[in-house]
Design an enzyme around this catalytic site. Structure first.
Site, PDB file in Angstrom:
ATOM      1  N   ASP A 290      31.081   3.332  26.713  1.00 39.27           N
ATOM      2  CA  ASP A 290      30.530   2.142  27.349  1.00 39.27           C
ATOM      3  C   ASP A 290      31.584   1.031  27.208  1.00 39.27           C
ATOM      4  OD1 ASP A 290      28.908   0.255  28.566  1.00 39.27           O
ATOM      5  OD2 ASP A 290      27.103   0.870  27.512  1.00 39.27           O
TER       6      ASP A 290
HETATM    7  C1  3DO Z   1      26.220  -0.806  30.318  1.00 38.40           C
HETATM    8  C2  3DO Z   1      26.274   0.397  31.100  1.00 38.40           C
HETATM    9  C3  3DO Z   1      27.126   0.218  32.272  1.00 38.40           C
HETATM   10  C4  3DO Z   1      28.461  -0.287  31.905  1.00 38.40           C
HETATM   11  C5  3DO Z   1      29.353  -0.445  33.079  1.00 38.40           C
HETATM   12  O1  3DO Z   1      27.527  -2.581  29.537  1.00 38.40           O
HETATM   13  O2  3DO Z   1      28.933  -1.443  33.929  1.00 38.40           O
HETATM   14  O3  3DO Z   1      28.306  -1.483  31.278  1.00 38.40           O
HETATM   15  O4  3DO Z   1      27.179   1.414  32.931  1.00 38.40           O
HETATM   16  O5  3DO Z   1      25.606  -0.515  29.102  1.00 38.40           O
HETATM   17  C6  3DO Z   1      27.566  -1.367  30.139  1.00 38.40           C
END
Ligand code: 3DO
Length: 624
Positions: A290
């Site tokens: 993440d």
């Molecule tokens: C979220 C999931 C998401 C990622 C990309 O902060 O945008 O950002 O897919 O938990 C993270």
């Protein structure tokens, strides 16, 4: 040994091996790197006409050979035409420089989150409330089609965390508190996104990404990205189960939980990443981090002494791709670590195989981008009908005293509350922007609850006075000074009061809260209106179960709409008028009070509680 979770396609395997043999270490590391689109765009964010910057593209793809980009230009949904233009540009460069296509990832979590004009389904929590597997598959199939209309091949969905803490700001993104429901819906969603054959994803499908691996929904503090304390037994039986089902359905990727469990960050957990996922299941898909989570091992979790050590820990634990996302020191440090023998070459090759395999499975080498004109059903009537059906099947009738619903026709309705006239509140986060705060502009063509009720019951039967409003441009929880007197004055002319209350949109950490009770203004509004003696219908429009125990007894009917998406207003009007029947069921336990935060499988022992008189079973509204 276990059979491969996804059957291997020999042709793809040969192509992967042949390519891998030709690649330099820098190229391999580039494939393990994912940067945000902001890194390759012109910095003029005031300009509406967003552009990929050639010089920045030269650095990112030309020099660092980065193999993946994510996210949304300027943070706001783009047209499918714009998406095609952006992705074509990135792909042209990638193919020219490396002969390897880029893989672009976006969170299209309840429909085309980030593609303007696309179809928005209800959020995951609502899809669970339909208890309709076919509809979940169909929703994801339509979302895949519309995502691909913008040439985006990878979505960060479905979300399979278990929504087991009412305070958690991501409660609404999942399929509820139960692992079986999450597993069933997760499987259907994967099949809808990817189609039946994970080796041939095809033109109208996208790669799914099961997230967030795992146990994200039970933070001890109730706040986003904070530590959990899950036992091995619960981890295996509850949190792992939906991921196993998603992987059996062919899911090509998994994103890791940002937090830590019992002191060990998931991004550093060799046992969970490599042993459980890759070895025990013999799964050859891709594990992506993440946002900035390798760096977080150093800066936040402090289990690494430096940025570089964090990379060593995470890659050796089994991470295949790092969502870095803003700079490329990941590439430099990882190269050094390989040269120093701290990360074995075999680990790099394993990771790169997984990235390339996914790109082949998606057909990206043959078709790196698509012509949006080949997706004529985008945002059309058929898709709208499915989203409306999903919204209708997802609304839960929690209470209907004296059979007050459906409402008799020809009566005057006071529509009130801060959620009555808002597309933002119907959709929640991941809607046109991360926080969902642009939905009133971007979804102006759809109907708010007020507009749907006006269409359904006739303008002459509708009185609108919100009484409480959210502060425009403020934080999601901020409300203006209440105008309850105005609502009370309007109630004089009404036969029924429809109180649309709940939360404004939010997403992830900004959605943390300190008080689960519904806001005082909203409670006061309902109390004052109920005191008029006119029957009150409570419409709960919220991403998590805010405590409403003070006002629930004052209402004749309670409807939990959760976050039903762009067709939520129409669905509600159809159900309240009796043109459609309620069928949604609760996918989570609604707490009566702050000390009743539990899930159905952790209910206090009934007999003991009754003896002690400490617990009132009527307290838990509609656990089904
Ligand atoms: C979220 C999931 C998401 C990622 C990309 O902060 O945008 O950002 O897919 O938990 C993270």
């Amino acid at each position: 040994s276990v059979a491969p979770a996804i059957p291997r396609d020999e042709k793809i395997e040969k192509e992967v091996e042949a390519l891998l043999k030709k690649m330099t270490l820098e190229e391999k590391i580039g494939q393990m790197t994912e940067l945000t689109i902001d890194v390759i765009t012109k910095r003029d964010h005031s300009s509406k006409d967003f552009q990929v910057d050639d010089a920045l593209l030269d650095t990112v793809i030309g020099k660092y050979k980065v193999g993946s980009i994510l996210n949304v230009p300027q943070g706001v949904a783009q047209s499918k035409e714009k998406w095609e233009e952006i992705i074509r540009k990135i792909q042209d460069k990638s193919m020219k420089v490396m002969g390897i296509p880029c893989i672009y990832g976006v969170d299209q979590i309840h429909g085309t989150t980030y593609t303007l004009g696309g179809t928005f389904f209800p959020q995951g929590i609502n899809m669970a409330a339909t208890f309709n597997r076919g509809l979940v598959r169909e929703g994801s199939r339509i979302s895949a089609y519309e995502t691909k209309a913008g040439s985006i091949p990878w979505t960060y969905a479905p979300v399979l965390d278990l929504a087991r803490d009412a305070r958690w700001p991501r409660h609404w993104e999942n399929y509820g508190e139960d692992c079986y429901v999450n597993a069933e819906m997760g499987r259907e969603s994967v099949l809808g996104f990817q189609g039946e054959d994970p080796n041939k994803i095809g033109k109208q499908h996208v790669a799914a990404c099961l997230k967030h691996y795992m146990g994200y929904g039970v933070p001890v503090s109730g706040k986003d990205r904070t530590p959990s304390s899950i036992t091995v037994q619960d981890m295996r039986e509850k949190h792992f189960a939906p991921f196993v089902e998603g992987i059996k359905a062919g899911a090509l990727s998994v994103m890791v939980n940002s937090a830590m469990n019992n002191g060990l960050p998931f991004h550093a957990n060799y046992e969970l990443l490599t042993q459980w996922l890759k070895e025990d299941l013999n799964w050859d898909g891709l594990i992506v981090t993440d946002w900035a989570d390798i760096n977080n091992l150093y800066t936040r979790d402090k289990i690494a002494g430096s940025k570089k050590e964090a990379i060593k820990i995470a890659i050796n634990a089994g991470i295949d791709m790092s969502m870095v996302p803003y700079e490329w020191s990941f590439c430099t440090y990882l190269k050094e670590l390989v040269e120093e023998g701290e990360v074995p070459m075999s680990r790099i090759d394993d990771a790169v195989r997984r990235v390339l395999r996914m790109k082949y499975r998606l057909g990206l080498f043959d078709t790196p981008a698509y012509n949006h004109k080949e997706f004529p059903l985008f945002g059309g009537k058929e898709h709208a009908a499915a989203a409306l059906q999903a919204a209708e099947e997802s609304l839960v009738l929690l209470k209907n005293a004296d059979g007050i619903l459906p409402l008799a026709s020809g009566k005057k309705l006071l529509i009130t509350g801060p959620n009555a006239n808002s597309m933002r509140t119907l959709n929640g986060g991941w809607s046109y922007s991360w926080q969902g705060d642009k939905a009133d502009d971007c979804a102006a063509d759809y109907n708010t609850i007020l507009e749907s009720f006006t269409n359904k019951f006739g303008a002459s039967n509708i009185i609108y006075e919100p009484g409480v409003t959210y502060k425009k441009g403020g934080a999601w929880w901020e409300e203006n000074a209440p105008e309850i007197d105005k609502a009370l004055a309007a109630a004089v002319h009404a036969d029924y009061i429809i109180a649309c209350i709940g939360e404004n949109s939010y997403c992830e950490t900004p959605g943390n809260l300190n008080n689960l009770f519904l806001s005082k203004n909203q409670l006061d509004l309902v109390k004052a209106l109920a005191a008029t003696g006119k029957p009150v219908v409570l419409v709960l429009n919220e991403g998590r179960p805010r405590i409403v125990s003070e006002i629930e007894p004052l209402a004749k009917a309670v409807i939990n709409t959760m976050l039903p998406g762009n067709y939520g207003g129409d669905a509600l009007a159809n159900l309240v008028s009796g043109d459609a029947n309620f069928s949604g069921k609760m996918p989570y336990t609604y707490p009566r009070d702050i000390n009743s935060l539990f899930t159905y499988d952790y209910k206090p022992c009934e007999d003991l509680e009754k003896m002690q008189g400490a617990y009132d079973y009527d307290a838990v509204m509609s656990v089904q």
